[in-house]
Motif scaffolding. Structure first.
Motif, PDB file in Angstrom:
ATOM      1  N   UNK A  34       0.853  -1.191   0.000  1.00 23.28           N
ATOM      2  CA  UNK A  34       0.000   0.000   0.000  1.00 23.28           C
ATOM      3  C   UNK A  34       0.885   1.235   0.000  1.00 23.28           C
ATOM      4  N   UNK A  35       0.380   2.294  -0.633  1.00 23.97           N
ATOM      5  CA  UNK A  35       1.126   3.548  -0.675  1.00 23.97           C
ATOM      6  C   UNK A  35       0.933   4.299   0.634  1.00 23.97           C
ATOM      7  N   UNK A  36       1.640   5.408   0.761  1.00 23.06           N
ATOM      8  CA  UNK A  36       1.503   6.228   1.975  1.00 23.06           C
ATOM      9  C   UNK A  36       0.086   6.772   2.100  1.00 23.06           C
ATOM     10  N   UNK A  37      -0.597   6.939   0.970  1.00 25.87           N
ATOM     11  CA  UNK A  37      -1.984   7.415   0.987  1.00 25.87           C
ATOM     12  C   UNK A  37      -2.966   6.253   1.017  1.00 25.87           C
TER      13      UNK A  37
END
Length: 143
Positions: A34-37
């Motif tokens: 998963x990305x930081x967002x």
């Protein structure tokens, strides 16, 4: 390593974002991370899996059958290259079985002489193929 967000993966695979979501929920594909967002990120291997899924769907496999086949592929280890080849053979034999079933109405409409000639051409090849598979499976690695 290239990671794709859902929209990028959908565009690269020629499918919809909704399909990506559905396949993820079914467990056919899984995000790499998963990305930081908190966006799901998918690997290039996922793109390859989507191409396999699309190919199998075109060959009239159900999503459940595809999930089973992909489970077999994912279970194979690099040392078990033969296992992968056997899975490919299984897929090809299932496809041939489907094609033969699709030809049954045509075959039943042939005159006896035509049917005999068609079978005479196919039987030796089919027997040779089955014999090769039998030898492959019965020889196995020597201990």
């Amino acid at each position: 390593m290239t990671l794709y967000r859902i929209g990028e993966l959908a565009k690269a695979a020629g499918t919809s974002e909704r399909t990506i979501d559905y396949y993820t929920k079914l467990g056919l594909i899984t995000p790499e991370s998963r990305s930081m967002k908190n966006y799901r990120l998918y690997s290039h291997e996922t793109l390859i899996n989507l191409q396999r899924i699309n190919q199998l769907k075109q060959e009239k496999y159900t999503l459940e059958e595809i999930k089973s086949l992909m489970g077999k592929w994912n279970a194979a280890t690099p040392e078990a290259e033969v296992s992968g080849k056997l899975v490919q053979l299984e897929i090809q034999m299932q496809q041939l079985e489907r094609e033969v079933k699709a030809l049954e109405p045509v075959i039943s409409g042939l005159k006896p002489g035509q049917a005999n000639r068609a079978l005479a051409a196919l039987i030796p090849q089919g027997v040779a193929c089955m014999e090769a598979i039998r030898l492959l499976l019965t020889q196995g690695p020597s201990m």
